[in-house]
Design a protein around this motif. Structure first.
Motif, PDB file in Angstrom:
ATOM      1  N   ASN A 170     148.253 118.945 -20.659  1.00 39.58           N
ATOM      2  CA  ASN A 170     147.090 118.319 -21.282  1.00 39.58           C
ATOM      3  C   ASN A 170     147.445 117.587 -22.572  1.00 39.58           C
TER       4      ASN A 170
ATOM      5  N   ASP B  84     146.252 113.883 -22.363  1.00 44.34           N
ATOM      6  CA  ASP B  84     145.203 113.497 -23.306  1.00 44.34           C
ATOM      7  C   ASP B  84     145.670 112.395 -24.246  1.00 44.34           C
ATOM      8  N   SER B  85     146.953 112.389 -24.560  1.00 44.56           N
ATOM      9  CA  SER B  85     147.494 111.332 -25.412  1.00 44.56           C
ATOM     10  C   SER B  85     147.361 109.977 -24.724  1.00 44.56           C
TER      11      SER B  85
ATOM     12  N   ALA C  17     145.203 109.337 -22.387  1.00 45.31           N
ATOM     13  CA  ALA C  17     143.761 109.090 -22.241  1.00 45.31           C
ATOM     14  C   ALA C  17     143.157 108.485 -23.503  1.00 45.31           C
ATOM     15  N   LYS C  18     143.774 108.758 -24.660  1.00 45.06           N
ATOM     16  CA  LYS C  18     143.308 108.213 -25.930  1.00 45.06           C
ATOM     17  C   LYS C  18     143.925 106.853 -26.218  1.00 45.06           C
TER      18      LYS C  18
ATOM     19  N   GLY D  11     141.878 123.250 -19.519  1.00 47.59           N
ATOM     20  CA  GLY D  11     141.798 122.277 -20.599  1.00 47.59           C
ATOM     21  C   GLY D  11     142.611 122.611 -21.825  1.00 47.59           C
TER      22      GLY D  11
ATOM     23  N   SER E 208     145.624 123.191 -24.532  1.00 49.31           N
ATOM     24  CA  SER E 208     146.791 122.426 -24.953  1.00 49.31           C
ATOM     25  C   SER E 208     147.421 123.151 -26.136  1.00 49.31           C
TER      26      SER E 208
END
Length: 364
Positions: free
Chosen positions: A169, A173-174, A176-177, A113, A115
């Motif tokens: 990640n 994650d970018s 995912a947001k 996880g 980053s």
């Protein structure tokens, strides 16, 4: 040419053995190989479990270790195969107080996880570097006191290899947001700035040998495909995700080139992991794999066998038969068989800039 070590013949997969025979990479190390690794789940050898106690259950680890070791794979990771190519021990997690090692061959700071951003949160890249700085200081203190002469000394830290494998990640994650592609792309220079800062911090501590992995094709991960299901390329991967990964990789390549000119006495090797993994997806039958976009361990069956509510190792999961030829293990991470191919490609030097053997740091 040196004969193939019996140790490797016993531990490497038959496919990897064939690939290695085609690209002889038998280690010529004259000095003890010392490696420090920084990264995320792609190279975490147990840091998440050791650091947070987070359970990583069987069937993770079933193919080689026959137990879960905290690796998110059925067996060995790419970093494990790279270590074995040097005939050295596998890297233990820095956070594992019960690892039974004095870290004489290095340490692994990678954690699932992780980053580069945000900074100063467990276990961002700059936190991993801070952990290394403490590790080095404490190790040299003990070595100087004479309590354990087998510990890494100052020369050992200077001659070690520093691997950085991170960034996946940050990009994933970018998305995912619900950031737009433009917003994601604007963040890329911020990510590479952190990677450069990490290299500079290690360089200032005497590190001179660096091995930087770019990020793989995010758009080919079954987890992402199960959620997006649009904007697919000819191989069924998400184009926007892969385009972002490629732009990150190009920026990292550019930064690596700049660092070489700024740190002239350092060797900074940039490795094109994206091309290796995308080739594995696109030409999976050549490597003996089937269903390259489907997870071996997950839930839901074809086409992706991924369900966020029934992930691998959690109640309700389903897993393919041992020995099945899958690229994806759990929808995010690769199987041992796929990792072995990735490692063999890395060891071939064909994807490295400059093209140097992996053992360059310990062979002179």
């Amino acid at each position: 040419m040196a004969s193939f070590p019996h140790f490797l013949a016993l531990t490497l997969s038959p496919l990897l053995l064939l690939l290695l025979m085609a690209h002889p990479v038998v280690s010529q190390c004259k000095n003890r190989p010392i490696i420090f690794n920084f990264g995320d789940s792609n190279s975490d050898t147990g840091g998440l479990v050791a650091g947070l106690g987070f359970p990583v259950n069987l069937p993770n680890g079933r193919s080689f270790f026959r137990r879960s070791t905290g690796r998110l794979s059925d067996g060995r990771l790419t970093i494990d195969f790279l270590c074995q190519s040097l005939n050295t021990s596998l890297l233990s997690p820095y956070l594992d107080s019960l690892a039974g090692t004095k870290f004489t061959s290095g340490a692994n700071f990678a954690v699932v996880g992780s980053s580069t951003l945000p900074k100063y949160v467990p276990f961002s890249l700059n936190i991993q570097v801070m952990q290394f700085l403490h590790f080095k200081s404490r190790t040299l203190e003990l070595f100087t006191a004479g309590s354990e002469q087998n510990l890494i000394n100052d020369d050992g830290f200077g001659n070690a290899l520093y691997i950085i494998d991170i960034g996946q990640n940050d990009i994933a994650d970018s998305f995912a947001k619900n950031m737009s592609s433009v917003q994601v792309l604007k963040r890329i220079p911020l990510i590479t700035i952190e990677i450069k800062a990490a290299v500079k911090a290690l360089y200032d501590q005497g590190g001179r040998n660096f091995w930087l992995h770019n990020t793989g094709p995010l758009g080919c991960l079954p987890q992402k495909l199960s959620l997006v299901k649009k904007d697919l390329d000819q191989y069924g991967c998400i184009s926007s995700y892969n385009d972002a990964a490629k732009l990150f990789n190009e920026e990292l390549r550019r930064v690596s080139l700049k660092m070489r000119s700024e740190m002239k006495d350092a060797k900074i090797v940039y490795v094109d992991i994206f091309s290796i993994k995308y080739d594995l997806i696109a030409n999976h039958t050549k490597y003996g794999f089937s269903s390259p976009l489907m997870a071996c361990c997950g839930y839901g069956g074809p086409p992706y066998n991924y369900n966020i509510h029934f992930t691998c190792g959690q109640p309700g999961y389903q897993v393919c038969d041992e020995g099945s030829r899958f690229v994806s293990w759990d929808g995010i991470h690769y199987t041992e068989a796929a990792n072995s191919v990735v490692a063999s490609k890395i060891l071939s030097t064909a994807y490295s800039t400059p093209r140097v053997k992996f053992d360059f740091f310990c062979s002179s």
